[in-house]
Design a protein around this motif. Sequence first.
Motif, PDB file in Angstrom:
ATOM      1  N   LEU A   1       4.302  -0.406 -14.168  1.00  0.00           N
ATOM      2  CA  LEU A   1       3.653   0.788 -13.672  1.00  0.00           C
ATOM      3  C   LEU A   1       4.258   1.165 -12.326  1.00  0.00           C
ATOM      4  O   LEU A   1       4.729   0.305 -11.583  1.00  0.00           O
ATOM      5  CB  LEU A   1       2.150   0.574 -13.500  1.00  0.00           C
ATOM      6  CG  LEU A   1       1.297   0.430 -14.763  1.00  0.00           C
ATOM      7  CD1 LEU A   1      -0.114   0.008 -14.382  1.00  0.00           C
ATOM      8  CD2 LEU A   1       1.265   1.737 -15.540  1.00  0.00           C
ATOM      9  N   ILE A   2       4.223   2.458 -12.007  1.00  0.00           N
ATOM     10  CA  ILE A   2       4.590   2.899 -10.672  1.00  0.00           C
ATOM     11  C   ILE A   2       3.366   2.745  -9.786  1.00  0.00           C
ATOM     12  O   ILE A   2       2.292   3.262 -10.093  1.00  0.00           O
ATOM     13  CB  ILE A   2       5.057   4.367 -10.668  1.00  0.00           C
ATOM     14  CG1 ILE A   2       6.262   4.544 -11.610  1.00  0.00           C
ATOM     15  CG2 ILE A   2       5.412   4.808  -9.258  1.00  0.00           C
ATOM     16  CD1 ILE A   2       7.469   3.733 -11.209  1.00  0.00           C
ATOM     17  N   GLY A   3       3.498   2.015  -8.690  1.00  0.00           N
ATOM     18  CA  GLY A   3       2.358   1.828  -7.803  1.00  0.00           C
ATOM     19  C   GLY A   3       2.680   0.839  -6.710  1.00  0.00           C
ATOM     20  O   GLY A   3       3.843   0.544  -6.429  1.00  0.00           O
TER      21      GLY A   3
ATOM     22  N   THR B   1      -3.844  -8.511  -5.924  1.00  0.00           N
ATOM     23  CA  THR B   1      -2.527  -7.882  -5.903  1.00  0.00           C
ATOM     24  C   THR B   1      -1.618  -8.580  -6.895  1.00  0.00           C
ATOM     25  O   THR B   1      -1.872  -9.716  -7.313  1.00  0.00           O
ATOM     26  CB  THR B   1      -1.889  -7.934  -4.508  1.00  0.00           C
ATOM     27  OG1 THR B   1      -1.748  -9.302  -4.116  1.00  0.00           O
ATOM     28  CG2 THR B   1      -2.745  -7.191  -3.487  1.00  0.00           C
ATOM     29  N   GLU B   2      -0.545  -7.886  -7.276  1.00  0.00           N
ATOM     30  CA  GLU B   2       0.458  -8.480  -8.141  1.00  0.00           C
ATOM     31  C   GLU B   2       1.468  -9.257  -7.294  1.00  0.00           C
ATOM     32  O   GLU B   2       1.926  -8.759  -6.258  1.00  0.00           O
ATOM     33  CB  GLU B   2       1.192  -7.392  -8.939  1.00  0.00           C
ATOM     34  CG  GLU B   2       0.313  -6.646  -9.919  1.00  0.00           C
ATOM     35  CD  GLU B   2      -0.224  -7.539 -11.022  1.00  0.00           C
ATOM     36  OE1 GLU B   2       0.427  -8.557 -11.352  1.00  0.00           O
ATOM     37  OE2 GLU B   2      -1.303  -7.225 -11.548  1.00  0.00           O
TER      38      GLU B   2
ATOM     39  N   ARG C   1       6.149   8.359  -7.994  1.00  0.00           N
ATOM     40  CA  ARG C   1       7.585   8.066  -7.970  1.00  0.00           C
ATOM     41  C   ARG C   1       7.870   6.870  -7.073  1.00  0.00           C
ATOM     42  O   ARG C   1       7.153   6.619  -6.094  1.00  0.00           O
ATOM     43  CB  ARG C   1       8.381   9.287  -7.496  1.00  0.00           C
ATOM     44  CG  ARG C   1       8.108   9.685  -6.062  1.00  0.00           C
ATOM     45  CD  ARG C   1       8.831  10.966  -5.653  1.00  0.00           C
ATOM     46  NE  ARG C   1       8.672  11.259  -4.243  1.00  0.00           N
ATOM     47  CZ  ARG C   1       7.617  11.836  -3.710  1.00  0.00           C
ATOM     48  NH1 ARG C   1       6.628  12.209  -4.498  1.00  0.00           N
ATOM     49  NH2 ARG C   1       7.559  12.061  -2.411  1.00  0.00           N
ATOM     50  N   VAL C   2       8.897   6.150  -7.431  1.00  0.00           N
ATOM     51  CA  VAL C   2       9.318   5.000  -6.641  1.00  0.00           C
ATOM     52  C   VAL C   2       9.744   5.473  -5.254  1.00  0.00           C
ATOM     53  O   VAL C   2      10.442   6.472  -5.109  1.00  0.00           O
ATOM     54  CB  VAL C   2      10.478   4.262  -7.336  1.00  0.00           C
ATOM     55  CG1 VAL C   2      11.066   3.197  -6.424  1.00  0.00           C
ATOM     56  CG2 VAL C   2      10.002   3.642  -8.643  1.00  0.00           C
ATOM     57  N   GLY C   3       9.305   4.769  -4.222  1.00  0.00           N
ATOM     58  CA  GLY C   3       9.649   5.113  -2.845  1.00  0.00           C
ATOM     59  C   GLY C   3       8.636   5.998  -2.159  1.00  0.00           C
ATOM     60  O   GLY C   3       8.691   6.154  -0.934  1.00  0.00           O
TER      61      GLY C   3
ATOM     62  N   SER D   1      -3.207  -1.286  10.404  1.00  0.00           N
ATOM     63  CA  SER D   1      -2.613  -0.189   9.645  1.00  0.00           C
ATOM     64  C   SER D   1      -1.314  -0.656   9.007  1.00  0.00           C
ATOM     65  O   SER D   1      -0.520  -1.375   9.626  1.00  0.00           O
ATOM     66  CB  SER D   1      -2.341   1.009  10.553  1.00  0.00           C
ATOM     67  OG  SER D   1      -3.560   1.532  11.066  1.00  0.00           O
ATOM     68  N   VAL D   2      -1.106  -0.234   7.743  1.00  0.00           N
ATOM     69  CA  VAL D   2       0.062  -0.653   6.972  1.00  0.00           C
ATOM     70  C   VAL D   2       0.568   0.539   6.165  1.00  0.00           C
ATOM     71  O   VAL D   2      -0.239   1.312   5.637  1.00  0.00           O
ATOM     72  CB  VAL D   2      -0.291  -1.804   6.006  1.00  0.00           C
ATOM     73  CG1 VAL D   2       0.938  -2.221   5.206  1.00  0.00           C
ATOM     74  CG2 VAL D   2      -0.866  -2.985   6.756  1.00  0.00           C
ATOM     75  N   SER D   3       1.885   0.677   6.069  1.00  0.00           N
ATOM     76  CA  SER D   3       2.482   1.674   5.184  1.00  0.00           C
ATOM     77  C   SER D   3       2.976   0.976   3.929  1.00  0.00           C
ATOM     78  O   SER D   3       3.569  -0.107   4.004  1.00  0.00           O
ATOM     79  CB  SER D   3       3.645   2.387   5.876  1.00  0.00           C
ATOM     80  OG  SER D   3       3.174   3.228   6.901  1.00  0.00           O
ATOM     81  N   LEU D   4       2.734   1.597   2.778  1.00  0.00           N
ATOM     82  CA  LEU D   4       3.183   1.056   1.500  1.00  0.00           C
ATOM     83  C   LEU D   4       4.076   2.063   0.802  1.00  0.00           C
ATOM     84  O   LEU D   4       3.759   3.258   0.762  1.00  0.00           O
ATOM     85  CB  LEU D   4       2.006   0.725   0.589  1.00  0.00           C
ATOM     86  CG  LEU D   4       1.129  -0.480   0.932  1.00  0.00           C
ATOM     87  CD1 LEU D   4       0.044  -0.631  -0.127  1.00  0.00           C
ATOM     88  CD2 LEU D   4       1.960  -1.744   1.022  1.00  0.00           C
ATOM     89  N   ALA D   5       5.178   1.581   0.244  1.00  0.00           N
ATOM     90  CA  ALA D   5       6.063   2.408  -0.572  1.00  0.00           C
ATOM     91  C   ALA D   5       5.892   1.990  -2.024  1.00  0.00           C
ATOM     92  O   ALA D   5       5.951   0.798  -2.355  1.00  0.00           O
ATOM     93  CB  ALA D   5       7.510   2.238  -0.128  1.00  0.00           C
ATOM     94  N   ALA D   6       5.670   2.967  -2.895  1.00  0.00           N
ATOM     95  CA  ALA D   6       5.466   2.677  -4.314  1.00  0.00           C
ATOM     96  C   ALA D   6       6.737   2.097  -4.929  1.00  0.00           C
ATOM     97  O   ALA D   6       7.856   2.419  -4.522  1.00  0.00           O
ATOM     98  CB  ALA D   6       5.054   3.934  -5.057  1.00  0.00           C
ATOM     99  N   ALA D   7       6.541   1.258  -5.919  1.00  0.00           N
ATOM    100  CA  ALA D   7       7.654   0.634  -6.619  1.00  0.00           C
ATOM    101  C   ALA D   7       7.306   0.534  -8.098  1.00  0.00           C
ATOM    102  O   ALA D   7       6.168   0.789  -8.508  1.00  0.00           O
ATOM    103  CB  ALA D   7       7.933  -0.757  -6.036  1.00  0.00           C
ATOM    104  N   ALA D   8       8.292   0.190  -8.918  1.00  0.00           N
ATOM    105  CA  ALA D   8       8.040  -0.116 -10.321  1.00  0.00           C
ATOM    106  C   ALA D   8       7.542  -1.557 -10.373  1.00  0.00           C
ATOM    107  O   ALA D   8       8.311  -2.496 -10.180  1.00  0.00           O
ATOM    108  CB  ALA D   8       9.301   0.057 -11.148  1.00  0.00           C
ATOM    109  N   VAL D   9       6.252  -1.716 -10.600  1.00  0.00           N
ATOM    110  CA  VAL D   9       5.612  -3.030 -10.511  1.00  0.00           C
ATOM    111  C   VAL D   9       5.393  -3.595 -11.911  1.00  0.00           C
ATOM    112  O   VAL D   9       4.798  -2.942 -12.771  1.00  0.00           O
ATOM    113  CB  VAL D   9       4.258  -2.931  -9.776  1.00  0.00           C
ATOM    114  CG1 VAL D   9       3.561  -4.288  -9.752  1.00  0.00           C
ATOM    115  CG2 VAL D   9       4.462  -2.408  -8.360  1.00  0.00           C
TER     116      VAL D   9
END
Length: 521
Positions: free
Chosen positions: A162-164, A185-186, A227-229, A245-253
């Motif tokens: 999944l994208i996330g 979390t995965e 979308r990834v990124g 505070s944290v920033s997360l970038a989506a990925a293909a998980v």
Amino acid sequence: MRAVRTARRMDAARGALSAAALALVGLLGACGGGGGGGGAALPLAAPAALAPGDDPIVPSSSVQGQCAAPRGGIDPDTGAAFPDQPGSATTEKRWLRAWIDETYLWYAEIPSTLVAGEYATPLAYFNVLKTPLSTPSGRPKDRFHFTADTAQYRGLSQGGVLIGYGLELAFLSAAPPRDIRVAFTEPGSPAAQAAFDRGLKLVEIDGIDVVAGADVAALNAALSPTRVGETHSFKLQAPDGSLRSVSLAAAAVTRTSVQNVKTIATDSGPVGYMLFNDHTAGAEAQLVAAIYQFKAASVSDLVIDMRYNGGGFLDIASELAYMVATPAATRGTVFEALRFNSKNPFRITAAQATVPFHATARGFSVSAGLPLPQLGLSRVIVLAGPDTCSASESVVNGLRGVGIAVDLIGGGTCGKPYGFYPQDNCGTTYFAIQFQGVNQQGFGDYGDGFVPTCAVADDFGHALGDTAESRLAAALTLRSTGACPAAPQARGGGALGKAEATETPYLIRSPLRENRIISRP
């Protein structure tokens, strides 16, 4: 991570694979189910009644693949060109009505007042093609009818991709003041690498107040990256009140279905524990590895944590049940028998409608035919709740059917003794209930879910697999004393949380993960 929706989870709206507005909108689809029996081919029943002026029902094969937007290229499932031909929304709706009439478990309960032309799209029409009846408790009988984009379905069911962010959320309260916590979390995912530990509370997303904010569209967009990124910022509150505070970038998980495999030392022998989250293809290899690990540790008991397991492939459930149980219990017995409608739409014999306890791998992610290990246990403890659904409930029902004692710790399960053969048409995969599963003793009437042996609130103050976590601690107490412990003070309440008390799942997830799916014979 799934987008937010109402706290009630909206049983009648577990639908199409799309984002849901935070505390405002439910998922778009829903699904079906019904009685009947398998066995030798039966004569076709008379066509269903239709509303005046509606098109007559034709054989589904005569209008299948006649699409408003035909796909081009090669179907990765067959290696041949997609079978789509030019058609229209009208022909797609005619196929739906025919396919439902032929295969739906409760086809005779479809209202005769539905007119295809009154629904703008095939999806809108599909959403109403289900029984309007209720379970004994008053819940909708069919609250599982749904659709998915075919490519998305293939990616999740086969690879678990999944994208996330690799982040699963629990919605303890989805209406303001909202309380949204990290459930798990995965491994190796962006969320895991950023230490999104279980129990952390979401306070802000992209500067928007999660607890009381009104910009639900922006919140949903951040929670459901496409979308990834794609990157979003999160403010988190720890149990001690500290913020970060944290920033997360989506990925293909890629989902890891089996996690936290461990052995717990007790005075009366080693106890195995594993978190089992999805019956995906990849779970086969992970479960086999876990059982071999438990055999090497000579575990005397096993705790399977399926509190968040929505189901998946029925064959995976059968394999797990076999690996848990004794040889005597599983030899020549039925794991689950499938009961179809009176038309026997798939022309399935009694033998084909019987799922045994699989003693060898089915080839999902372990070589087909490889003998499976077996723990030989006469009892097992399952950590469960309203997110425990479908194929997960089959594990419980199938084991109980052959005399294996199964104690449930947590909340009542979702209540889905039904399943389907996913059917693609024109790029949409449709899921309408086509069979009911029953165990060796013929029992499968748990549309209102299984009641827990010990009612224990979900505990977000401890990691899953921690022996101090309320449900695992209760399981160990029940094992050692034979009695349920006093209600622990999880989340400051002591009793089941509001969501659990109303049989409302915490997790906002795709209905693709709340299934009992089998391959066609």
